[in-house]
Design a protein around this motif. Structure first.
Motif, PDB file in Angstrom:
ATOM      1  N   UNK A 190      35.995   7.196  46.040  1.00 29.66           N
ATOM      2  CA  UNK A 190      36.881   6.603  47.034  1.00 29.66           C
ATOM      3  C   UNK A 190      37.141   5.129  46.773  1.00 29.66           C
ATOM      4  N   UNK A 191      38.120   4.588  47.473  1.00 26.49           N
ATOM      5  CA  UNK A 191      38.482   3.175  47.326  1.00 26.49           C
ATOM      6  C   UNK A 191      37.389   2.233  47.819  1.00 26.49           C
ATOM      7  N   UNK A 192      36.456   2.740  48.609  1.00 25.95           N
ATOM      8  CA  UNK A 192      35.385   1.896  49.143  1.00 25.95           C
ATOM      9  C   UNK A 192      34.270   1.655  48.134  1.00 25.95           C
ATOM     10  N   UNK A 193      34.287   2.356  46.992  1.00 19.67           N
ATOM     11  CA  UNK A 193      33.247   2.197  45.976  1.00 19.67           C
ATOM     12  C   UNK A 193      33.547   0.954  45.143  1.00 19.67           C
ATOM     13  N   UNK A 194      32.631  -0.009  45.175  1.00 20.75           N
ATOM     14  CA  UNK A 194      32.831  -1.268  44.459  1.00 20.75           C
ATOM     15  C   UNK A 194      31.962  -1.385  43.210  1.00 20.75           C
ATOM     16  N   UNK A 195      30.801  -0.713  43.205  1.00 22.33           N
ATOM     17  CA  UNK A 195      29.864  -0.795  42.088  1.00 22.33           C
ATOM     18  C   UNK A 195      29.499   0.626  41.674  1.00 22.33           C
ATOM     19  N   UNK A 196      29.553   0.889  40.351  1.00 22.93           N
ATOM     20  CA  UNK A 196      29.207   2.213  39.846  1.00 22.93           C
ATOM     21  C   UNK A 196      28.186   2.066  38.729  1.00 22.93           C
ATOM     22  N   UNK A 197      27.052   2.740  38.895  1.00 20.13           N
ATOM     23  CA  UNK A 197      26.054   2.836  37.834  1.00 20.13           C
ATOM     24  C   UNK A 197      26.352   4.103  37.049  1.00 20.13           C
ATOM     25  N   UNK A 198      26.365   3.989  35.724  1.00 16.36           N
ATOM     26  CA  UNK A 198      26.674   5.114  34.855  1.00 16.36           C
ATOM     27  C   UNK A 198      25.573   5.307  33.822  1.00 16.36           C
ATOM     28  N   UNK A 199      25.242   6.553  33.532  1.00 18.92           N
ATOM     29  CA  UNK A 199      24.376   6.806  32.386  1.00 18.92           C
ATOM     30  C   UNK A 199      25.234   6.561  31.138  1.00 18.92           C
ATOM     31  N   UNK A 200      24.624   6.353  29.980  1.00 19.69           N
ATOM     32  CA  UNK A 200      25.416   6.094  28.778  1.00 19.69           C
ATOM     33  C   UNK A 200      26.442   7.190  28.473  1.00 19.69           C
ATOM     34  N   UNK A 201      26.061   8.442  28.681  1.00 20.20           N
ATOM     35  CA  UNK A 201      26.980   9.546  28.418  1.00 20.20           C
ATOM     36  C   UNK A 201      28.163   9.523  29.380  1.00 20.20           C
ATOM     37  N   UNK A 202      27.899   9.227  30.639  1.00 20.23           N
ATOM     38  CA  UNK A 202      28.978   9.138  31.624  1.00 20.23           C
ATOM     39  C   UNK A 202      29.888   7.952  31.317  1.00 20.23           C
ATOM     40  N   UNK A 203      29.312   6.855  30.861  1.00 21.02           N
ATOM     41  CA  UNK A 203      30.121   5.676  30.516  1.00 21.02           C
ATOM     42  C   UNK A 203      31.085   5.993  29.384  1.00 21.02           C
ATOM     43  N   UNK A 204      30.643   6.773  28.414  1.00 21.76           N
ATOM     44  CA  UNK A 204      31.541   7.174  27.330  1.00 21.76           C
ATOM     45  C   UNK A 204      32.693   8.012  27.854  1.00 21.76           C
ATOM     46  N   UNK A 205      32.417   8.878  28.802  1.00 23.14           N
ATOM     47  CA  UNK A 205      33.456   9.741  29.364  1.00 23.14           C
ATOM     48  C   UNK A 205      34.471   8.948  30.179  1.00 23.14           C
ATOM     49  N   UNK A 206      33.996   7.953  30.904  1.00 24.80           N
ATOM     50  CA  UNK A 206      34.874   7.152  31.758  1.00 24.80           C
ATOM     51  C   UNK A 206      35.742   6.221  30.916  1.00 24.80           C
ATOM     52  N   UNK A 207      35.174   5.686  29.869  1.00 25.15           N
ATOM     53  CA  UNK A 207      35.941   4.815  28.979  1.00 25.15           C
ATOM     54  C   UNK A 207      36.289   3.487  29.624  1.00 25.15           C
TER      55      UNK A 207
END
Length: 70
Positions: free
Chosen positions: A40-57
């Protein structure tokens, strides 16, 4: 109020729910991308695992992203 979200492999992210984060388990790259797109638009900070970070780009946009160590 801004929200913190966590995206990544189920075993690595589930515990963050105890701290009040929005947890989006994603065990595949496709699931990680879908989890990112569902935030949602209310999310300001996102923690990602390395694999998820690759997917998000490079689509972080206005959100602060933090990649967890491997």
């Amino acid at each position: 109020m801004a929200t913190v979200a966590v995206i990544g492999e189920t075993a690595r992210v589930t515990g963050f729910r105890l701290a009040g984060a929005v947890v989006r388990p994603a065990d595949t790259r496709v699931a990680a991308r879908a989890a990112w797109d569902s935030l949602g638009d209310d999310v300001a900070v996102v923690f990602l695992t390395p694999e998820a970070a690759e997917a998000v780009g490079e689509s972080a946009g206005e959100r602060l992203t933090v990649v967890m160590p491997p």
